[in-house]
Motif scaffolding. Structure first.
Motif, short mmCIF file in Angstrom:
data_model
loop_
_atom_site.label_atom_id
_atom_site.label_comp_id
_atom_site.label_asym_id
_atom_site.label_seq_id
_atom_site.Cartn_x
_atom_site.Cartn_y
_atom_site.Cartn_z
N MET A 159 0.86 -1.18 0.00
CA MET A 159 0.00 0.00 0.00
C MET A 159 0.90 1.24 0.00
N ILE A 160 0.73 2.08 -1.03
CA ILE A 160 1.60 3.24 -1.20
C ILE A 160 0.77 4.51 -1.01
N PRO A 161 1.07 5.29 0.03
CA PRO A 161 0.27 6.49 0.30
C PRO A 161 0.70 7.67 -0.57
N ASN A 162 -0.17 8.64 -0.67
CA ASN A 162 0.22 9.91 -1.28
C ASN A 162 1.14 10.65 -0.34
N LEU A 163 2.18 11.26 -0.89
CA LEU A 163 3.15 12.00 -0.10
C LEU A 163 3.01 13.49 -0.39
N PRO A 164 3.55 14.35 0.45
CA PRO A 164 3.40 15.79 0.25
C PRO A 164 3.95 16.24 -1.10
N SER A 165 3.24 17.18 -1.72
CA SER A 165 3.64 17.75 -3.00
C SER A 165 3.78 19.26 -2.83
N GLY A 193 7.27 26.94 1.58
CA GLY A 193 8.47 27.36 0.88
C GLY A 193 8.81 26.40 -0.23
N GLU A 194 10.02 26.49 -0.71
CA GLU A 194 10.45 25.66 -1.84
C GLU A 194 10.95 24.29 -1.41
N ALA A 195 11.33 24.15 -0.13
CA ALA A 195 11.95 22.90 0.30
C ALA A 195 11.03 22.01 1.13
N PHE A 196 10.04 22.59 1.79
CA PHE A 196 9.20 21.82 2.70
C PHE A 196 7.77 21.71 2.16
N ALA A 197 7.11 20.61 2.58
CA ALA A 197 5.68 20.45 2.34
C ALA A 197 5.14 19.53 3.42
N VAL A 198 3.89 19.75 3.78
CA VAL A 198 3.26 18.94 4.80
C VAL A 198 1.91 18.47 4.28
N ARG A 199 1.53 17.24 4.63
CA ARG A 199 0.26 16.67 4.19
C ARG A 199 -0.39 15.99 5.39
N LEU A 200 -1.63 16.32 5.64
CA LEU A 200 -2.38 15.74 6.75
C LEU A 200 -3.67 15.14 6.21
N SER A 231 2.38 13.61 7.04
CA SER A 231 3.57 13.41 6.23
C SER A 231 4.29 14.74 6.05
N LEU A 232 5.61 14.71 6.17
CA LEU A 232 6.45 15.87 5.95
C LEU A 232 7.46 15.54 4.87
N ALA A 233 7.67 16.45 3.95
CA ALA A 233 8.65 16.25 2.88
C ALA A 233 9.66 17.38 2.91
N PHE A 234 10.92 17.03 2.68
CA PHE A 234 12.01 18.00 2.67
C PHE A 234 12.89 17.71 1.46
N GLU A 235 12.97 18.67 0.55
CA GLU A 235 13.80 18.55 -0.65
C GLU A 235 14.62 19.82 -0.82
N PRO A 236 15.76 19.88 -0.15
CA PRO A 236 16.56 21.12 -0.20
C PRO A 236 17.21 21.38 -1.55
N ASN A 237 17.41 20.31 -2.34
CA ASN A 237 18.01 20.48 -3.66
C ASN A 237 17.58 19.34 -4.55
#
Length: 984
Positions: A159-165, A193-200, A231-237
């Motif tokens: 089972m693959i959940p949706n992640l923050p976009s 911002g450009e690096a973070f996203a949160v999904r609840l 879910s929290l996503a972090f993509e600094p680069n």
């Protein structure tokens, strides 16, 4: 059961649909709308499902909603050769190609690996909770011995959940339906911002009970559950990506773990070998409780012969006498607590004084990192921690006994003197059990609880070169701890602990007086009665059955898979994995009605201690296995397809073994009984598969086919023996076929269908003792019930049974002698002359007999020949056909959809008897959806199980000492609901 012509007609319709799809594809090519591509991670890298040389089914969130698949149990309607049913002790059996989880002890593992976002979870609630914000669900069929490794002999459900976009979005949905159903779902995705996203995301479901309890006039088997995921996503680069996921699931309601309990009543024999049995007490004790009749007959809605139970027999103790010298017993001799009772034929109606309790808390934490070492080389880390707490209690039988206790007040002793006491056992004919409360009936309740923790770490290095060679290398580690308890409470157990052992035997002059407290300093043999309630149970009493299991599993593996493009059309995939498993089981023998004294432990009851559950030495097991796969696939350029993949593969799978739960800790100097295996072996499977995946008719038609053959070694199957889940191993062979198709000739119409055929066969020479038929029809042997501490029935020579019956001694003496034929009994010993006993009265019958050496399998019975039998829960046919049509009007879309599912007959056990037969069943689901895509607005109405069918999907046979009743499992009833949702 559906008739053969009906089954053939259904299959013909299904085959016709496949033929229609293939033949009509070209005719619609001009206006065809392509079937959408599905990207999967079956090889732990993103690929089109049509390019993966694995039999895999994938369902997007849209497809799940269209088919109204809202939980793992409903995946059967979308995947060929899959079956599902709940199982005993809070377990479930998700079976792929006949390979499932029929081993249900605490140390057994699931055969189908269940993963959350590619992390395997040994214990999980993914088949109980409802899907929440899912990207897709992938079902991989066949052993996945390389990338997914251990415990994937049947396949994988991922089972693959949706992640923050990085876009703001939200969703809210409300639903109402029958059974006063109320459901809510919602999510919000916020970029920071450009690096973070949160999904609840969150959901809740409340629903009234499916089942009616006629005794309490209540509805049970309801739902009250909720889930959240942060879910929290972090993509600094561009080279580094990470996400943190926390998912919480909680349920607190009156869900039933099992369905109704069925029984074809065994009244007991009226004669044996020509010797008439006139005593009802003796006849009852020669009954096994239930007979092995069909679960679909009217007779199956009976109740067990409760007079056969040892605890009922022993409770017929003499309290004293009435004023006119009539003896008064706690329970009248020969009484059957269920005499005259029958059950409703409605599988959704039970009768119990105790409504079920169901509580679950489950948390999964996952931290994922991806780092691009170069443009073509990626390092992936997945770290996960999971915690699961479970508590479930319900009536053990799901039917209520007659009143059985007599009043212990106003009686006289043998000399005619009034018995005066500060307390009496059953004032007014009621006994007050510390766990079950006050009642004049026999009460029996079980409790299943567990506390599980798992930590997992996986590292992978993956390449994505443009050249002809790529690879995936990895290592993982799993640390899993489980504490499982299963209790069975019965007020007769507590009664016997208090008044039979502690009073009648321990100190006969104390009859009717306050019992002497059972402490380590007690001078007489005693059995400790736990005074705590079910809600705050201490768990150290011997007045109930407790199976206490502690398991610690540690597993590590290293794996690699290489992909060679031999030519533009030919590819070779080779994978290898080394797995090292270690399981440490701490055995805690059960102590039901076992006691001891300081001077001579267990001289009466056969026990060593009076209180608590001392552990035996740990059972430390370790295995290693080399598994993997080899695949050759070919992508030919064909004139009649747009895309074709043909593949052939060999794969090897492995699943660890384990330790059988410990049995009763009986002192062999007092009571002897048959030995059982302490451990069970791992499973291994060699699987051969060929398949093809095709896209035709300009992309409007997708047609996939698979054929497979399994050589299975040591398939694990459980049954209840000596009150434990005894796991046995069987070799088998399996082959089958699968077809899957999606046809979308235009934008309005879509049809999807699948068909599975399965042929399973247990190898020649395999055998097992069928607890429902221990003699296998051999008239020279008779089934007998043993003494109370010995859990299972036995077989004894009919000639010895005749000898005992012919002496026509008092019923108590006759029963004691018959019990001794099973290996020993309190004070009577065994018929083995070398066995010392307090009262070796076997001499009065003029023969000697040692069941451990003279009877088949130590007296347990004759092996049933399993050669050629089908594996359990392996239906020969499964099929699903679904179709939908969409009307387009301005900005609105109206979609009508219907799905038909069919599952052929199968067997619940390896013995393949009439008793084991599970009839074929089918299911229809329909929905209507009105949508305005531009506004993200959806109105939907649906009906599941349109014709309100109640098939038996599986059954489980309970223990000998509770009458061999059958717990059955079924589908949810017809569900009707309407919903409205808004996406923004």
């Amino acid at each position: 059961m559906a008739s053969k012509p009906c089954v053939r007609a259904r299959l013909a319709v299904t085959a016709s649909i496949f033929a229609l799809a293939a033949g009509a594809g070209q005719a619609f090519a001009q206006e065809a709308t392509q079937v959408e591509d599905v990207i999967v991670t079956a090889q732990k890298r993103e690929e089109s499902i049509q390019q993966v040389p694995i039999a895999v089914s994938a369902l997007s969130s849209e497809a799940l909603n269209e088919m109204k698949i809202e939980g793992g149990s409903e995946l059967v309607r979308a995947v060929p050769n899959v079956s599902f049913s709940k199982a005993n002790f809070s377990m479930y059996n998700f079976s792929i190609r006949g390979v499932g989880t029929k081993a249900i002890s605490a140390s057994s593992d699931p055969a189908v690996a269940v993963s959350f976002n590619s992390t395997p979870l040994i214990r999980n609630r993914l088949f109980e909770q409802e899907y929440l914000d899912v990207q897709r669900v992938e079902v991989l069929r066949g052993p996945q011995g390389t990338l997914y490794g251990r415990n994937a002999t049947g396949g994988v459900v991922n089972m693959i959940p949706n992640l923050p976009s990085h876009k703001f979005e939200g969703f809210i949905k409300g639903e109402a339906g029958n059974y006063d159903s109320r459901r809510m779902q919602g999510l919000v995705n916020v970029p920071l911002g450009e690096a973070f996203a949160v999904r609840l995301a969150g959901s809740m479901t409340k629903r009234d009970g499916f089942d009616y309890n006629s005794f309490n006039d209540t509805h049970v088997n309801d739902r009250d559950l909720w889930s959240t995921r942060l879910s929290l996503a972090f993509e600094p680069n561009d080279r580094f990506r990470s996400n943190l996921i926390w998912e919480h699931f909680e349920e607190d309601d009156q869900r039933s773990r099992t369905g109704k309990q069925l029984c074809t009543t065994d009244p007991g024999p009226t004669s044996i070998g020509g010797v008439a049995i006139t005593s009802q007490v003796v006849r009852n004790r020669l009954s096994q409780g239930c007979l092995p009749g069909s679960l679909y007959s009217d007779a199956a809605y009976g109740v067990p012969n409760g007079g056969a139970f040892a605890h009922v027999f022993l409770a017929s103790m003499n309290y004293g006498y009435t004023a006119d010298r009539q003896a008064v017993y706690a329970v009248n001799p020969g009484v059957n607590p269920y005499a005259g009772l029958t059950q409703s034929r409605d599988l959704r109606e039970i009768a119990t004084s105790y409504d079920p309790i169901f509580r679950v808390k489950n948390d999964v934490y996952q931290f994922n990192m991806e780092f691009d070492l170069s443009d073509n080389l990626k390092l992936i880390s997945q770290t996960a921690y999971a915690k699961d707490d479970y508590y479930s209690s319900q009536d053990y039988n799901r039917f209520v006994s007659n009143p059985i206790f007599n009043s212990s007040e106003g009686l006289y002793d043998v000399l005619g003197r009034p018995i005066v006491a500060p307390t009496t056992p059953t004032p007014g004919g009621y006994y007050n059990d510390p766990q079950l409360g006050r009642s004049n009936r026999m009460l029996s309740v079980d409790l299943s609880r567990s506390d599980n923790r798992q930590w997992t770490q996986e590292l992978r290095l993956q390449s994505s070169y443009e050249g002809r060679f790529n690879f995936s290398l990895g290592a993982n580690y799993i640390d899993f701890k489980s504490n499982d308890d299963y209790f069975v409470f019965n007020n007769l157990f507590s009664f016997l602990a208090e008044y039979y052992y502690n009073v009648v035997i321990g100190a006969p002059s104390n009859l009717g007086r306050q019992t002497q407290p059972c402490t380590p300093a007690t001078t007489k043999e005693c059995i400790y009665v736990d005074p705590t309630s079910l809600d705050n149970l201490a768990g150290d009493g011997h007045n109930y059955f407790r199976s206490k299991n502690q398991i610690h599993t540690r597993s590590w593996g290293v794996f690699g898979e290489a992909y060679f493009d031999l030519t533009p059309e030919w590819r070779l995939t080779a994978g290898l994995r080394y797995t090292d498993d270690r399981k440490v089981s701490t055995p805690y023998p059960s102590q039901l009605l076992l006691g001891a004294d300081r001077g001579n432990p267990g001289q009466l009851s056969g026990g060593y201690v009076s209180r608590d559950y001392p552990a035996l030495p740990d059972i430390d097991q370790q295995w290693d296995a080399v598994t993997g796969r080899l695949v050759v696939d070919w992508k030919p350029q064909l004139s009649f397809t747009q895309d074709t993949l043909v593949y052939a593969s060999f794969s090897r799978g492995y699943k660890g073994g384990g330790a059988n739960p410990p049995r009763v800790d009986i002192n062999p100097a007092v009571i002897q009984y048959q030995p059982l295996a302490q451990t069970f072996d791992p499973e291994y499977v060699n699987a051969f598969e060929i398949g093809t995946k095709n896209t035709l008719a300009g992309g409007a038609l997708r047609l996939n086919a698979t054929a497979f053959y399994y050589d299975y070694k040591d398939y694990q199957v459980s049954q209840i023996v000596d009150r434990i889940s005894l796991n046995e191993n069987f070799d088998s062979r399996t082959w089958g076929l699968e077809l899957e198709t999606i046809w979308r000739p235009n934008r309005n119409f879509r049809m999807d269908a699948n068909l599975g055929y399965l042929n399973t066969r247990i190898d020649d020479g395999e055998g097992s003792i069928d607890v429902m038929n221990r003699t296998q029809g051999n008239a020279d042997w008779t089934v007998l019930r043993p003494w109370l501490q010995v859990p299972s029935n036995c077989v004894a020579p009919t000639r010895h049974v005749q000898t005992i019956l012919q002496r026509n001694l008092p019923a108590d003496t006759t029963v004691a002698a018959l019990q001794a034929l099973c290996g020993g009994s309190l004070r009577t010993g065994t018929f083995n002359p070398n066995f010392t006993s307090n009262l070796p009265f076997w001499r009065i019958y003029g023969f000697t007999y040692d069941p451990l050496t003279e009877a088949p399998n130590g007296g347990r019975g004759f092996n049933a020949d399993l050669s050629g039998n089908e594996l359990p829960n392996a239906p020969n046919w499964t099929a699903n056909v679904g179709a939908q049509y969409t009307f387009f009007k301005d900005d609105w879309e109206l979609t009508l959809r219907g799905d038909y599912y069919y599952q052929g007959s199968s067997y619940a056990r390896v013995y393949n008897t009439t008793y084991d037969r599970l009839k074929a069943w089918d299911n229809v689901n329909v929905s209507v959806t009105l949508e305005k895509p531009a506004d993200g607005l959806i109105f939907q109405a649906y009906v599941k199980n349109l014709f309100d069918k109640t098939p038996i999907t599986d059954s489980f046979t309970n223990s000998d000492d509770t009458g061999l009743t059958a717990n059955v499992f079924t589908l949810d009833p017809r569900l009707i609901a309407v919903s409205v949702s808004k996406r923004f």
